[in-house]
Write a protein that holds these residues in place. Sequence first.
Motif, PDB file in Angstrom:
ATOM      1  N   VAL A   1       0.878  -2.995   5.465  1.00 30.71           N
ATOM      2  CA  VAL A   1       0.111  -1.730   5.520  1.00 30.71           C
ATOM      3  C   VAL A   1       1.130  -0.709   5.227  1.00 30.71           C
ATOM      4  CG1 VAL A   1      -1.284  -0.481   7.149  1.00 30.71           C
ATOM      5  CG2 VAL A   1      -1.462  -2.715   6.974  1.00 30.71           C
ATOM      6  N   ARG A   2       2.120  -0.426   5.869  1.00 36.52           N
ATOM      7  CA  ARG A   2       2.768   0.832   5.739  1.00 36.52           C
ATOM      8  C   ARG A   2       3.548   0.868   4.270  1.00 36.52           C
ATOM      9  NH1 ARG A   2       6.851  -0.479   9.173  1.00 36.52           N
ATOM     10  NH2 ARG A   2       7.893  -1.461   7.184  1.00 36.52           N
ATOM     11  N   ASP A   3       3.908  -0.067   3.616  1.00 36.66           N
ATOM     12  CA  ASP A   3       4.540  -0.072   2.184  1.00 36.66           C
ATOM     13  C   ASP A   3       3.621  -0.328   1.216  1.00 36.66           C
ATOM     14  OD1 ASP A   3       6.809   0.185   4.073  1.00 36.66           O
ATOM     15  OD2 ASP A   3       7.590  -2.177   3.695  1.00 36.66           O
ATOM     16  N   THR A   4       2.856  -0.988   1.289  1.00 36.06           N
ATOM     17  CA  THR A   4       2.002  -1.155   0.063  1.00 36.06           C
ATOM     18  C   THR A   4       0.541  -0.684   0.235  1.00 36.06           C
ATOM     19  OG1 THR A   4       2.987  -3.582  -0.145  1.00 36.06           O
ATOM     20  CG2 THR A   4       0.974  -3.200  -1.461  1.00 36.06           C
ATOM     21  N   TYR A   5      -0.222  -0.929   1.369  1.00 36.27           N
ATOM     22  CA  TYR A   5      -1.891  -0.775   1.103  1.00 36.27           C
ATOM     23  C   TYR A   5      -1.885   0.823   1.416  1.00 36.27           C
ATOM     24  CZ  TYR A   5      -6.499  -0.327   2.785  1.00 36.27           C
ATOM     25  OH  TYR A   5      -7.747  -0.074   2.914  1.00 36.27           O
ATOM     26  N   LEU A   6      -1.232   1.393   2.508  1.00 32.35           N
ATOM     27  CA  LEU A   6      -1.596   2.920   2.675  1.00 32.35           C
ATOM     28  C   LEU A   6      -1.136   3.839   1.460  1.00 32.35           C
ATOM     29  CD1 LEU A   6      -0.738   3.483   6.445  1.00 32.35           C
ATOM     30  CD2 LEU A   6      -3.074   3.232   5.250  1.00 32.35           C
TER      31      LEU A   6
END
Length: 145
Positions: free
Chosen positions: A42-47
């Motif tokens: 979530v932190r490194d790719t999605y957001l």
Amino acid sequence: MTTIRFSSPSDLPILFDIWHAAVRATHTFLTEQDIAFYAEQVRDTYLPSCSFHVAVGADDQPRGFLGMTGSKIDALFIDPAHHGQGVGRALVDHAASHSDGLTVDVNEQNEGACAFYRKLGFHQVGRSELDDSGRPFPILHLARP
């Protein structure tokens, strides 16, 4: 009063904090290792790779956010301090105003989210034994015309 706006890059740290707090509050079936696995994605790719609808209060501080692909809700996370205050409903209503129908996938074990979506008129149209990462967390596929 809740206002909905598009996310900006400066929102990313608080959106991650909202995601993290919401997951801890609602995904009680996940282990610490599971949360760490998803947090990295979530932190490194999605957001960083998506644009979100962000619900903010009068102070312009994010209270929750919603991500969509077409008419599918990909993510809906509300700061637990604002659960039950209409923030999630406002985001779903906002999404519905831009689509003829909505779909969403929700963890079957997240009973609060399942009840929330059913209250908003979603019904089950399918089920998967595994989540998108291939982990054994059943997913309910819901739709609202």
